[in-house]
Design a protein around this motif. Structure first.
Motif, PDB file in Angstrom:
ATOM      1  N   SER A   7      45.044  43.297  29.036  1.00  0.00           N
ATOM      2  CA  SER A   7      45.916  42.564  28.110  1.00  0.00           C
ATOM      3  C   SER A   7      46.610  43.546  27.171  1.00  0.00           C
ATOM      4  CB  SER A   7      45.101  41.561  27.293  1.00  0.00           C
ATOM      5  OG  SER A   7      44.597  40.539  28.117  1.00  0.00           O
TER       6      SER A   7
ATOM      7  N   SER B  52      43.152  37.440  28.400  1.00  0.00           N
ATOM      8  CA  SER B  52      42.699  38.051  29.642  1.00  0.00           C
ATOM      9  C   SER B  52      43.910  38.186  30.546  1.00  0.00           C
ATOM     10  CB  SER B  52      41.624  37.186  30.311  1.00  0.00           C
ATOM     11  OG  SER B  52      41.260  37.728  31.564  1.00  0.00           O
ATOM     12  N   ALA B  53      44.284  39.421  30.851  1.00  0.00           N
ATOM     13  CA  ALA B  53      45.507  39.676  31.617  1.00  0.00           C
ATOM     14  C   ALA B  53      46.684  38.964  30.961  1.00  0.00           C
ATOM     15  CB  ALA B  53      45.342  39.235  33.069  1.00  0.00           C
ATOM     16  N   CYS B  54      46.738  39.067  29.650  1.00  0.00           N
ATOM     17  CA  CYS B  54      47.776  38.387  28.865  1.00  0.00           C
ATOM     18  C   CYS B  54      48.649  39.427  28.166  1.00  0.00           C
ATOM     19  CB  CYS B  54      47.118  37.471  27.839  1.00  0.00           C
ATOM     20  SG  CYS B  54      48.292  36.553  26.817  1.00  0.00           S
TER      21      CYS B  54
ATOM     22  N   ASN C 275      45.563  33.314  29.485  1.00  0.00           N
ATOM     23  CA  ASN C 275      45.026  33.875  30.719  1.00  0.00           C
ATOM     24  C   ASN C 275      46.145  34.052  31.741  1.00  0.00           C
ATOM     25  OD1 ASN C 275      43.469  34.627  32.919  1.00  0.00           O
ATOM     26  ND2 ASN C 275      42.674  32.568  33.291  1.00  0.00           N
ATOM     27  N   THR C 276      46.401  35.292  32.142  1.00  0.00           N
ATOM     28  CA  THR C 276      47.381  35.603  33.188  1.00  0.00           C
ATOM     29  C   THR C 276      48.740  34.997  32.847  1.00  0.00           C
ATOM     30  OG1 THR C 276      45.504  35.355  34.722  1.00  0.00           O
ATOM     31  CG2 THR C 276      47.660  35.786  35.685  1.00  0.00           C
TER      32      THR C 276
ATOM     33  N   ALA D  88      46.901  31.469  35.831  1.00  0.00           N
ATOM     34  CA  ALA D  88      46.041  31.850  36.952  1.00  0.00           C
ATOM     35  C   ALA D  88      46.352  30.979  38.164  1.00  0.00           C
ATOM     36  CB  ALA D  88      44.573  31.705  36.567  1.00  0.00           C
TER      37      ALA D  88
ATOM     38  N   SER E 275      40.784  42.843  30.180  1.00  0.00           N
ATOM     39  CA  SER E 275      41.417  42.773  31.501  1.00  0.00           C
ATOM     40  C   SER E 275      42.907  43.085  31.464  1.00  0.00           C
ATOM     41  CB  SER E 275      41.193  41.388  32.125  1.00  0.00           C
ATOM     42  OG  SER E 275      39.831  41.084  32.199  1.00  0.00           O
TER      43      SER E 275
ATOM     44  N   SER F 253      47.489  29.082  30.701  1.00  0.00           N
ATOM     45  CA  SER F 253      46.945  29.768  31.865  1.00  0.00           C
ATOM     46  C   SER F 253      47.958  29.795  32.999  1.00  0.00           C
ATOM     47  CB  SER F 253      45.661  29.086  32.354  1.00  0.00           C
ATOM     48  OG  SER F 253      45.175  29.732  33.517  1.00  0.00           O
TER      49      SER F 253
END
Length: 401
Positions: free
Chosen positions: A290, A260-262, A235-236, A203, A288, A201
């Motif tokens: 990705s 997710s946003a990856c 994630n991110t 984030a 999101s 992550s």
């Protein structure tokens, strides 16, 4: 006993060890080892410092081991440049303090630490920091106890040797995971823990977080039901998978991989096998914004299950899936089933897209609504109104021969 040996047994007697014993104590005595002992220290004399005739000299260099002049094991005149206690004449690399005869093996180290030329490291694990320092972490990944390892600085590299490691990697730093196993992938398992094997992550991070995994099989026991991504949760962050298998991971969504946003990059051979989700994305769920990109190699999505009848092995929401490029990557979907027991390989949701250089989809054996799907876009699991076996070549799909 008497000094003149009346029993006639000889000078050494069980009772009187010596017939001539002027002090009357015996010739061999715990207190006075020798009758003639002018200095009163006992006989034989204790070793004097540096007396090579009666001290330990393990390296046979003519210098007592307890002498300050004995700088190292071996010929002291050759020196000990790395300070590991072994002289240059016996050390196979006198510039490296982690390499010397009998040194413990370190997983991932570029040469055999113990100078035998053979890397015997199965079951071991180690970390190399950005500064080049090595730390053995075998105990963290020892079978029988799923522990958590987290990097302490950016770009730590975790090395896993052999195929029998248990533990989880949880990171909000950039890092690299490398498996080393002769003839296969190193295995990292988190069976019995209802959390991802690899949880990455970025984030909230002020700097971009990037990670890579190569030559590793990430495994679960297929019985968990946590929220998402029990093989990999991203994630991110950016994540590269090279020669990786994600196996037997189960979650509510994205059983094998949740992004997710990856931003993901696949390379060489990547396989998702036996993963499941009670809701959506048995193997992979991307959301999101990705993305997955694979420019060369082989991607296999096999034997995944989803609990929903309107879900698939790979589920895309506002995300892209591009297995297409100059290296002519190949994708295989096989054995994937939804909650109704139907073949269900790929679902492209709103604002999602998927492109393939060459892909094979299993025969789905049912009808669907789209009239004419020739590119992988929303509803792409259909072809001309029928769920059909398809092969795709440079984004155009047609029924498989």
């Amino acid at each position: 006993p008497c000094d003149e040996d009346p029993d006639g047994e000889d000078c050494v007697d069980p009772v009187d060890p010596c017939d001539e014993d002027p002090d009357g104590e015996d010739c061999v005595d715990p207190v006075d080892p020798c009758d003639e002992d002018p200095d009163g220290e006992g006989c034989p004399e204790p070793c004097e410092p540096g007396d090579i005739t009666c001290c330990e000299d393990a390296d046979d260099d003519g210098v007592c081991d307890d002498d300050a002049a004995d700088l190292c094991f071996g010929d002291d005149s050759t020196g000990d440049e790395d300070g590991d206690g072994f002289c240059a004449d016996v050390d196979c690399d006198d510039d490296d303090a982690l390499v010397y005869p009998g040194a413990p093996e370190i997983c991932g180290y570029p040469v055999a630490n113990d100078c035998d030329g053979v890397n015997t490291r199965d079951g071991r694990a180690a970390v190399r920091s950005a500064d080049g320092d090595w730390t053995d972490v075998t105990d963290i990944f020892a079978p029988g106890d799923v522990q958590v390892w987290s990097p302490t600085a950016d770009f730590d590299t975790l090395y896993l040797c052999g195929d029998d490691h248990e533990g989880r990697v949880v990171s909000n730093h950039s890092l690299t995971i490398v498996g080393q196993r002769s003839g296969g992938l190193a295995a990292l398992s988190a069976g019995g823990v209802d959390l991802p094997v690899f949880d990455l992550s970025g984030a909230g991070s002020a700097v971009p977080i990037a990670a890579s995994v190569s030559n590793v099989a990430l495994q679960h026991d297929g019985t968990q039901a946590g929220l998402s991504g029990h093989g990999i949760s991203c994630n991110t962050a950016s994540l590269s998978l090279m020669n990786v298998a994600v196996e037997d991971s189960s979650a509510l969504s994205g059983g094998g991989l949740f992004g997710s946003a990856c931003t993901l990059t696949f390379g060489e051979e990547v396989r998702f096998s036996g993963n499941s989700a009670s809701s959506t994305g048995g193997a992979i769920l991307l959301a999101s914004a990705s993305s997955v990109m694979m420019r060369a190699g082989i991607l296999t999505i096999e034997d995944s299950t989803t609990g929903s009848s309107v879900s698939a092995a790979v589920q895309l929401t506002a995300s892209s899936f591009a297995i297409d490029g100059p290296g002519q990557p190949v994708t295989f979907f096989t054995g994937n089933r939804n909650g109704a027991g139907e073949v269900s390989d790929l679902f492209v949701g709103p604002q999602g897209s998927a492109t393939f250089f060459r892909a094979t989809f299993e025969d789905q054996g049912a009808s669907c609504d789209d009239d004419n799907v020739q590119t992988i876009a929303p509803g792409a699991w259909c072809y001309q109104g029928t769920y059909a076996a398809m092969s795709c070549d440079d984004t155009t799909c047609s029924p498989a021969p």
